[in-house]
Design a protein around this motif. Structure first.
Motif, short mmCIF file in Angstrom:
data_model
loop_
_atom_site.label_atom_id
_atom_site.label_comp_id
_atom_site.label_asym_id
_atom_site.label_seq_id
_atom_site.Cartn_x
_atom_site.Cartn_y
_atom_site.Cartn_z
N ALA A 285 36.61 27.78 33.71
CA ALA A 285 38.02 28.07 33.49
C ALA A 285 38.42 29.33 34.25
O ALA A 285 39.46 29.37 34.91
CB ALA A 285 38.28 28.25 32.00
N GLN A 286 37.55 30.30 34.15
CA GLN A 286 37.85 31.57 34.81
C GLN A 286 37.92 31.39 36.32
O GLN A 286 38.78 31.94 36.99
CB GLN A 286 36.76 32.57 34.45
CG GLN A 286 37.13 33.99 34.78
CD GLN A 286 35.90 34.81 34.99
OE1 GLN A 286 34.79 34.40 34.68
NE2 GLN A 286 36.09 35.98 35.55
N LEU A 287 37.03 30.56 36.87
CA LEU A 287 37.01 30.32 38.31
C LEU A 287 38.27 29.58 38.74
O LEU A 287 38.85 29.88 39.79
CB LEU A 287 35.76 29.52 38.70
CG LEU A 287 34.47 30.31 38.62
CD1 LEU A 287 33.28 29.41 38.90
CD2 LEU A 287 34.50 31.46 39.61
N LEU A 288 38.68 28.63 37.91
CA LEU A 288 39.92 27.91 38.22
C LEU A 288 41.10 28.87 38.29
O LEU A 288 41.94 28.80 39.19
CB LEU A 288 40.18 26.83 37.18
CG LEU A 288 39.28 25.59 37.31
CD1 LEU A 288 39.52 24.64 36.17
CD2 LEU A 288 39.55 24.90 38.65
N ASN A 289 41.12 29.79 37.31
CA ASN A 289 42.17 30.81 37.31
C ASN A 289 42.15 31.62 38.60
O ASN A 289 43.19 31.93 39.18
CB ASN A 289 41.99 31.76 36.14
CG ASN A 289 42.45 31.13 34.86
OD1 ASN A 289 43.26 30.20 34.90
ND2 ASN A 289 41.93 31.59 33.74
N GLN A 290 40.94 31.92 39.01
CA GLN A 290 40.80 32.72 40.22
C GLN A 290 41.34 31.97 41.44
O GLN A 290 42.04 32.54 42.26
CB GLN A 290 39.32 33.05 40.44
CG GLN A 290 39.03 34.51 40.28
CD GLN A 290 37.54 34.77 40.32
OE1 GLN A 290 36.79 34.05 40.96
NE2 GLN A 290 37.11 35.79 39.63
N ILE A 291 41.00 30.67 41.51
CA ILE A 291 41.48 29.86 42.63
C ILE A 291 43.01 29.85 42.65
O ILE A 291 43.66 30.05 43.68
CB ILE A 291 40.94 28.41 42.53
CG1 ILE A 291 39.44 28.42 42.75
CG2 ILE A 291 41.63 27.51 43.53
CD1 ILE A 291 38.79 27.09 42.49
N ASN A 292 43.54 29.64 41.45
CA ASN A 292 45.00 29.63 41.29
C ASN A 292 45.60 30.94 41.81
O ASN A 292 46.54 30.94 42.63
CB ASN A 292 45.29 29.46 39.80
CG ASN A 292 46.70 28.99 39.57
OD1 ASN A 292 47.39 28.66 40.54
ND2 ASN A 292 47.12 28.96 38.32
N ASP A 293 45.01 31.99 41.36
CA ASP A 293 45.48 33.33 41.74
C ASP A 293 45.41 33.49 43.26
O ASP A 293 46.34 33.98 43.89
CB ASP A 293 44.59 34.36 41.04
CG ASP A 293 45.02 35.77 41.34
OD1 ASP A 293 46.24 35.98 41.46
OD2 ASP A 293 44.15 36.65 41.46
N LEU A 294 44.30 33.06 43.85
CA LEU A 294 44.11 33.21 45.29
C LEU A 294 45.12 32.37 46.07
O LEU A 294 45.66 32.81 47.09
CB LEU A 294 42.68 32.81 45.68
CG LEU A 294 41.61 33.79 45.24
CD1 LEU A 294 40.23 33.26 45.54
CD2 LEU A 294 41.81 35.14 45.94
N GLU A 295 45.36 31.16 45.55
CA GLU A 295 46.35 30.30 46.22
C GLU A 295 47.73 30.95 46.22
O GLU A 295 48.42 30.96 47.24
CB GLU A 295 46.40 28.94 45.53
CG GLU A 295 45.38 27.97 46.09
CD GLU A 295 45.28 26.68 45.29
OE1 GLU A 295 44.57 25.78 45.71
OE2 GLU A 295 45.94 26.61 44.21
N ASN A 296 48.05 31.53 45.07
CA ASN A 296 49.33 32.24 44.98
C ASN A 296 49.42 33.34 46.02
O ASN A 296 50.43 33.50 46.69
CB ASN A 296 49.51 32.86 43.59
CG ASN A 296 49.79 31.79 42.57
OD1 ASN A 296 50.12 30.67 42.93
ND2 ASN A 296 49.63 32.14 41.30
N ARG A 297 48.33 34.08 46.10
CA ARG A 297 48.33 35.20 47.05
C ARG A 297 48.47 34.70 48.48
O ARG A 297 49.13 35.31 49.30
CB ARG A 297 47.02 35.97 46.93
CG ARG A 297 47.09 37.04 45.87
CD ARG A 297 45.98 38.00 46.06
NE ARG A 297 45.28 38.22 44.81
CZ ARG A 297 44.17 38.93 44.70
NH1 ARG A 297 43.61 39.44 45.78
NH2 ARG A 297 43.60 39.09 43.54
N LEU A 298 47.81 33.57 48.74
CA LEU A 298 47.85 33.00 50.08
C LEU A 298 49.28 32.64 50.46
O LEU A 298 49.77 32.96 51.56
CB LEU A 298 46.97 31.74 50.11
CG LEU A 298 46.62 31.21 51.49
CD1 LEU A 298 45.74 32.22 52.22
CD2 LEU A 298 45.92 29.88 51.38
N VAL A 299 49.94 31.98 49.50
CA VAL A 299 51.34 31.59 49.76
C VAL A 299 52.18 32.83 50.06
O VAL A 299 52.94 32.88 51.05
CB VAL A 299 51.92 30.84 48.54
CG1 VAL A 299 53.40 30.59 48.72
CG2 VAL A 299 51.18 29.52 48.37
N MET A 300 51.99 33.84 49.22
CA MET A 300 52.77 35.07 49.41
C MET A 300 52.45 35.72 50.75
O MET A 300 53.33 36.20 51.46
CB MET A 300 52.48 36.06 48.28
CG MET A 300 53.35 35.82 47.07
SD MET A 300 52.73 36.68 45.63
CE MET A 300 52.98 38.36 46.16
#
Lengths: 285, 167
Positions: free
Chosen positions: A75-90
């Motif tokens: 779960a934590q890793l999924l959160n991290q991926i999510n977070d990273l994707e967000n950052r990538l978009v930004m």
């Protein structure tokens, strides 16, 4: 000459005793240095395979709780991926305006998962052995974290195994800071209770409250900034004290530790070389 | 002779495995670290040459050290027990009882054997913990640790000796 030989023969047991005690003391003192030989530690093939074999038996009985832990970690890793994707978009959006967007140098990390095959919490100097080694890209001085927080630093590496000096070892002084005020100080274990450790060198003018979060300071290349270490459990300040006496409740539960991740910092060598060169230059002048 | 060597070799291996795979994993508390591998040194034959006691003490310590990453620590304590064993036997046991055989309740007498075990185990643990703590200055905690751990180790060793019919 004959008398000397006779003398040695008469006290041969005592001389042997003194010789062996001498060897023991030399080994003991040498072992306290940061690097030691791999052969006489639990990273050597024979002892490590023995531990691997025994932990394969005990693992069977821990399957249930291990699954729960893995689920939490996923779960934590999924959160991290999510977070990273967000950052990538930004970052992409920002890149439209900026010419050379790039990840900050200290953030170029990756994590190597590893399993704990030997662990202790009841000695004064505790060590952890994991089942990944040089072949998996692990090197001495790398930081190690669990799903709940910081664990320790890699000490010795053999081909297939590595030994960690955890926070539960007084030889490790991990630089941490208070999340709220950014004041930093070393975290040192006093050898009594595996759940708590002591934070030193926080000056008396700093406001410290029970429940404050302690995180890694990022002042060394071993750990990135912001990894959870623990929370303030007790904070005392006598009139004559220069520093706070802070007892930290550790985020990682060392007695049930099973899976850990080793942090590989792509730019660590570069940073260390640069820092070394700078100190050498200033020494010359 | 061959029988004695094989029994002791077996004890050597079994006690190391028991210590590092079972006892060290119990993780009871920092106050209670039993070390039962000392039993190997305690039950060596009485008439064995003393230099062999010392070397075996060093060797078993070295093996325990390899498993627990404490190189030199158990070597030191083991060698000391190997060396002092002769004097402790001399101190507690009558001369006619200590010429041959393996130390035990029957060969030494129950009271003498208990004294012998408790004395050497306490010396071993005190050396071990004092050396391990080298830089710490928490005296009472150290004494408590030696006291509790020695008590548990001695009890375990004394119970194990009851079932040890190898001799």
């Amino acid at each position: 000459m004959h008398k000397i030989l006779q003398f040695f023969y008469k006290f041969r047991v005592m001389f042997l005793f003194i010789l062996l005690e001498g060897i023991s003391l030399v080994l003991l003192v040498r072992n306290n240095k940061y690097q030691q030989t791999v052969y006489l530690s639990s990273a050597n093939d024979f002892t490590a395979r023995m531990y691997e074999w025994s932990s394969s038996i005990t693992d069977f009985f821990k399957l249930k709780s291990t699954n729960a832990q893995l689920a939490a970690e996923n779960a934590q890793l999924l959160n991290q991926i999510n977070d990273l994707e967000n950052r990538l978009v930004m970052a992409e959006e920002r890149a439209n305006g900026i010419e050379n967007p790039r990840l900050p140098s200290e953030n170029q990390l990756d994590y190597i998962p590893a399993k704990v095959i030997n662990n202790s919490t009841n000695h004064l100097k505790n060590y952890i052995t994991i089942n990944k080694g040089a072949l998996d890209g692990i090197e001495p001085d790398m930081g190690v974290v669990s799903s709940s927080g910081a664990v320790g630093i890699i000490k010795n590496v053999s081909e297939h195994f590595a030994v960690i000096v955890p926070l539960l070892n007084p030889t490790l002084k991990l630089n941490c800071k208070l999340k709220t005020s950014n004041y930093s100080g070393p975290l040192v274990w006093d050898g009594t209770d595996a759940r708590y450790s002591d934070m030193k060198d926080i000056a008396r003018h700093v406001q410290v409250q029970v429940g404050d979060t302690i995180i890694t300071s990022g002042l060394s290349s071993t750990f990135p900034e912001g990894i959870a270490v623990g929370t303030v459990k007790i904070c005392e300040l006598d009139d004559s004290d220069m520093f706070h006496k802070i007892k930290v409740e550790l985020a990682t539960n060392f007695s049930t530790l099973t899976y850990v991740q080793v942090i590989r910092n792509a730019n660590k060598k570069e940073q260390q070389q640069l820092e070394q060169r700078s100190t050498q230059d200033s020494n010359k002048k | 002779m061959l029988r004695t060597i094989s029994i002791n070799a077996l004890r050597f291996i079994l006690l190391i495995l028991l210590q590092v795979l079972l006892i060290d994993n119990l993780q009871l508390s920092t106050m209670c670290n039993p070390y039962i591998y000392v039993l190997f040194l305690l039950t060596l034959p009485v008439d064995e040459p003393r230099w062999l006691d010392v070397i075996l003490g060093f060797l078993i310590g070295l093996f325990i050290d390899m498993f627990s990453n404490t190189l030199g620590l158990h070597c030191f304590a083991g060698t000391l027990v190997g060396y002092l064993r002769y004097y402790v036997i001399k101190l507690f046991v009558d001369e006619e009882m200590r010429t041959t055989g393996t130390p035990g309740y029957e060969t030494f007498g129950a009271i003498e054997y208990i004294k012998y075990v408790v004395m050497l185990v306490t010396i071993h643990h005190a050396t071990l913990f004092a050396l391990e703590a080298f830089t710490l200055t928490n005296g009472w905690w150290l004494i408590g640790r030696v006291f509790i751990s020695s008590l548990v180790s001695s009890a375990l060793i004394l119970v194990a000796s009851l079932f040890d019919k190898a001799q």
